[in-house]
Motif scaffolding. Structure first.
Motif, mmCIF file in Angstrom:
data_model
loop_
_atom_site.group_PDB
_atom_site.id
_atom_site.type_symbol
_atom_site.label_atom_id
_atom_site.label_comp_id
_atom_site.label_asym_id
_atom_site.label_seq_id
_atom_site.Cartn_x
_atom_site.Cartn_y
_atom_site.Cartn_z
ATOM 1 N N ARG A 204 1.029 4.600 -2.601
ATOM 2 C CA ARG A 204 0.775 5.958 -2.104
ATOM 3 C C ARG A 204 1.985 6.863 -2.334
ATOM 4 N NH1 ARG A 204 -0.752 6.927 4.156
ATOM 5 N NH2 ARG A 204 1.031 5.546 4.379
ATOM 6 N N GLN B 41 10.219 12.015 16.556
ATOM 7 C CA GLN B 41 10.000 10.935 15.582
ATOM 8 C C GLN B 41 10.531 11.373 14.217
ATOM 9 O OE1 GLN B 41 5.575 10.551 16.137
ATOM 10 N NE2 GLN B 41 6.092 8.427 16.589
ATOM 11 N N PHE C 128 2.646 10.547 5.250
ATOM 12 C CA PHE C 128 1.703 11.297 6.102
ATOM 13 C C PHE C 128 2.468 12.138 7.095
ATOM 14 C CE2 PHE C 128 2.495 7.499 8.635
ATOM 15 C CZ PHE C 128 2.469 7.943 9.947
ATOM 16 N N GLY D 57 -2.941 8.956 13.403
ATOM 17 C CA GLY D 57 -2.749 7.767 14.216
ATOM 18 C C GLY D 57 -1.331 7.810 14.796
ATOM 19 N N CYS E 121 -0.199 -1.020 11.678
ATOM 20 C CA CYS E 121 0.675 -1.026 10.495
ATOM 21 C C CYS E 121 2.003 -1.744 10.709
ATOM 22 C CB CYS E 121 0.903 0.395 10.009
ATOM 23 S SG CYS E 121 1.840 1.398 11.180
ATOM 24 N N THR F 148 -4.404 8.105 9.067
ATOM 25 C CA THR F 148 -4.406 6.864 9.838
ATOM 26 C C THR F 148 -4.333 5.727 8.839
ATOM 27 O OG1 THR F 148 -5.667 7.738 11.706
ATOM 28 C CG2 THR F 148 -5.848 5.374 11.305
ATOM 29 N N ILE G 44 6.434 4.929 18.747
ATOM 30 C CA ILE G 44 7.595 4.966 17.863
ATOM 31 C C ILE G 44 8.443 6.159 18.259
ATOM 32 C CG2 ILE G 44 8.344 5.334 15.465
ATOM 33 C CD1 ILE G 44 5.839 3.733 14.605
ATOM 34 N N VAL H 151 -4.734 1.675 9.348
ATOM 35 C CA VAL H 151 -4.916 0.551 10.274
ATOM 36 C C VAL H 151 -5.568 -0.625 9.560
ATOM 37 C CG1 VAL H 151 -5.062 1.969 12.374
ATOM 38 C CG2 VAL H 151 -7.142 1.471 11.062
ATOM 39 N N ALA I 255 1.566 6.206 17.578
ATOM 40 C CA ALA I 255 1.904 4.953 18.255
ATOM 41 C C ALA I 255 3.237 5.094 18.978
ATOM 42 C CB ALA I 255 1.935 3.815 17.236
ATOM 43 N N TYR J 293 11.109 7.413 6.840
ATOM 44 C CA TYR J 293 11.452 6.114 7.444
ATOM 45 C C TYR J 293 12.420 5.369 6.523
ATOM 46 C CZ TYR J 293 7.503 6.084 10.860
ATOM 47 O OH TYR J 293 6.621 6.338 11.883
ATOM 48 N N GLU K 196 -2.721 2.293 19.186
ATOM 49 C CA GLU K 196 -2.535 3.516 18.402
ATOM 50 C C GLU K 196 -3.696 4.450 18.715
ATOM 51 O OE1 GLU K 196 -1.550 2.905 14.227
ATOM 52 O OE2 GLU K 196 -2.914 4.545 13.725
ATOM 53 N N PHE L 4 0.837 -1.204 0.000
ATOM 54 C CA PHE L 4 0.000 0.000 0.000
ATOM 55 C C PHE L 4 0.876 1.260 0.000
ATOM 56 C CE2 PHE L 4 -1.433 3.289 2.951
ATOM 57 C CZ PHE L 4 -2.551 3.773 2.295
HETATM 58 C C1 ISJ Z 1 1.594 4.459 13.593
HETATM 59 C C2 ISJ Z 1 2.162 4.898 12.474
HETATM 60 O O1 ISJ Z 1 1.580 4.925 11.251
HETATM 61 C C3 ISJ Z 1 0.236 4.566 11.032
HETATM 62 C C4 ISJ Z 1 0.037 4.522 9.572
HETATM 63 C C5 ISJ Z 1 -0.388 5.636 8.874
HETATM 64 C C6 ISJ Z 1 -0.489 5.620 7.381
HETATM 65 O O2 ISJ Z 1 0.155 4.776 6.759
HETATM 66 O O3 ISJ Z 1 -1.226 6.451 6.816
HETATM 67 C C7 ISJ Z 1 -0.753 6.823 9.549
HETATM 68 C C8 ISJ Z 1 -0.741 6.837 10.914
HETATM 69 C C9 ISJ Z 1 -0.730 5.571 11.657
HETATM 70 O O4 ISJ Z 1 -2.018 5.040 11.582
HETATM 71 C C10 ISJ Z 1 3.538 5.455 12.505
HETATM 72 O O5 ISJ Z 1 4.254 5.229 11.522
HETATM 73 O O6 ISJ Z 1 3.884 6.109 13.497
#
Ligand code: ISJ
Length: 307
Positions: free
Chosen positions: A94, A140, A157, A175, A262, A111, A179, A113, A177, A146, A269, A90
């Motif tokens: 994107r 973060q 995002f 969302g 994820c 988000t 991290i 999920v 978490a 990443y 989350e 996915f």
């Molecule tokens: C929790 C994380 O990512 C998750 C995934 C996301 C996405 O792929 O759109 C957005 C926020 C969270 O739901 C994170 O990377 O910190």
């Protein structure tokens, strides 16, 4: 899965329509889009194409700023036909859409999920009402940076979006978490993950961080008007609910949903909305399937042609 979905309502006249694979509803200020991507062995290309449609619709319909996206992804931690995790597949599609189409706004709050259903549902809230600022968390690594150990292409995002508008500002928290940097911390430790998640949220919405982004505001957990908590294991729901109800003291609607997340090492989350001066388009809740979020409302409404 405990079914759940958000319905955004408006006091203004609402129009609805359908274009390409998208269905939408709008009032003067906001455009809400939902789209379902059927299950397949590989989703990247379909995700890229749906994003292209979303960027096109928000552009020509005059709601250019995407303030929030939700992605409900079936079998999110399972493997696609090539052995790549569905979420990573996915993210490839994107990221391609953002790179190729270069939308005229910063990274949106989002988000991503798991869903109990198959396929992927994408829900979008876009606006033309005000100034939207993407907010990151200094603790973060921005998700779009990443490293590749989390997948061939990073997630696209921002940690939050801050919308300044005449009727009152709105902060959309992505969302969030456990991290730090780019690594999951407190693996296997529910309370450790929850604590870290709440710390991340405090940092994102706190005054120093918003000031760093040119936004004048200072918020804490007590300021949230909507909170949604995704919990991987059903047996963790009561403990997570107790902590969340104790810390989100502003009497927000706190909703808990069992969902896969994820990264397979994430247990919890949290996402949310802060409506400054209470000026949020009202949010109603009803029982429904997350993977069909928005669809029943749109299907019941009379469909009009796109402008
Ligand atoms: C929790 C994380 O990512 C998750 C995934 C996301 C996405 O792929 O759109 C957005 C926020 C969270 O739901 C994170 O990377 O910190």
């Amino acid at each position: 899965m405990i079914g759940s979905c958000d319905t955004w309502s408006s006091a203004d006249a609402v129009g609805t329509g359908a274009e390409w694979s998208l269905r939408y509803t709008h009032d003067d200020d906001f455009l809400s889009i939902s789209v379902f991507i059927p299950p397949s062995g590989r989703c990247a290309e379909a995700v890229r194409d749906v994003y292209a449609e979303i960027f096109a619709l928000t552009g020509w319909s005059g709601y250019p700023d995407i303030c929030r996206l939700w992605h409900y992804i079936g079998d999110i931690n399972g493997a696609n036909a090539d052995g790549l995790e569905t979420y990573r597949d996915f993210c490839v599609g994107r990221a391609r859409a953002f790179e190729e189409l270069r939308p005229p706004f910063g990274m949106p709050a989002a988000t991503g999920v798991g869903s109990s259903g198959e396929g992927i549902t994408v829900c979008v809230l876009a606006t033309r009402a005000g100034r939207l600022t993407a907010i990151e968390n200094p603790d973060q690594v921005p998700a779009y940076h990443y490293p590749t150990r989390y997948g061939p292409r990073p997630p696209s995002f921002a940690r939050a979006g801050y919308l300044e508008r005449a009727e009152g500002d709105v902060l959309f928290l992505s969302g969030t978490a456990s991290i730090v940097g780019h690594e999951t911390v407190h693996v296997g430790d529910l309370h450790g993950q929850l604590d870290r998640t709440l710390t991340n949220i405090r940092t994102v919405v706190g005054g120093p961080n918003l000031a760093r982004h040119g936004v004048d505001g200072h918020f804490g957990l007590a300021d949230f008007d909507r909170v949604k908590v995704y919990v991987r294991h059903a047996e963790h729901l009561p403990a997570v609910e107790a902590v969340c109800r104790a810390v989100f003291t502003g009497d927000p609607a706190v909703e808990l949903v069992r969902a896969d997340l994820c990264r397979s090492d994430l247990l919890v989350e949290v996402e949310g909305v802060i409506a400054v001066r209470g000026a949020l388009p009202r949010v109603l809740r009803r029982a429904d399937q997350p993977d069909r979020a928005g669809a029943p409302t749109l299907a019941q409404a009379p469909v009009v042609s796109a402008p």
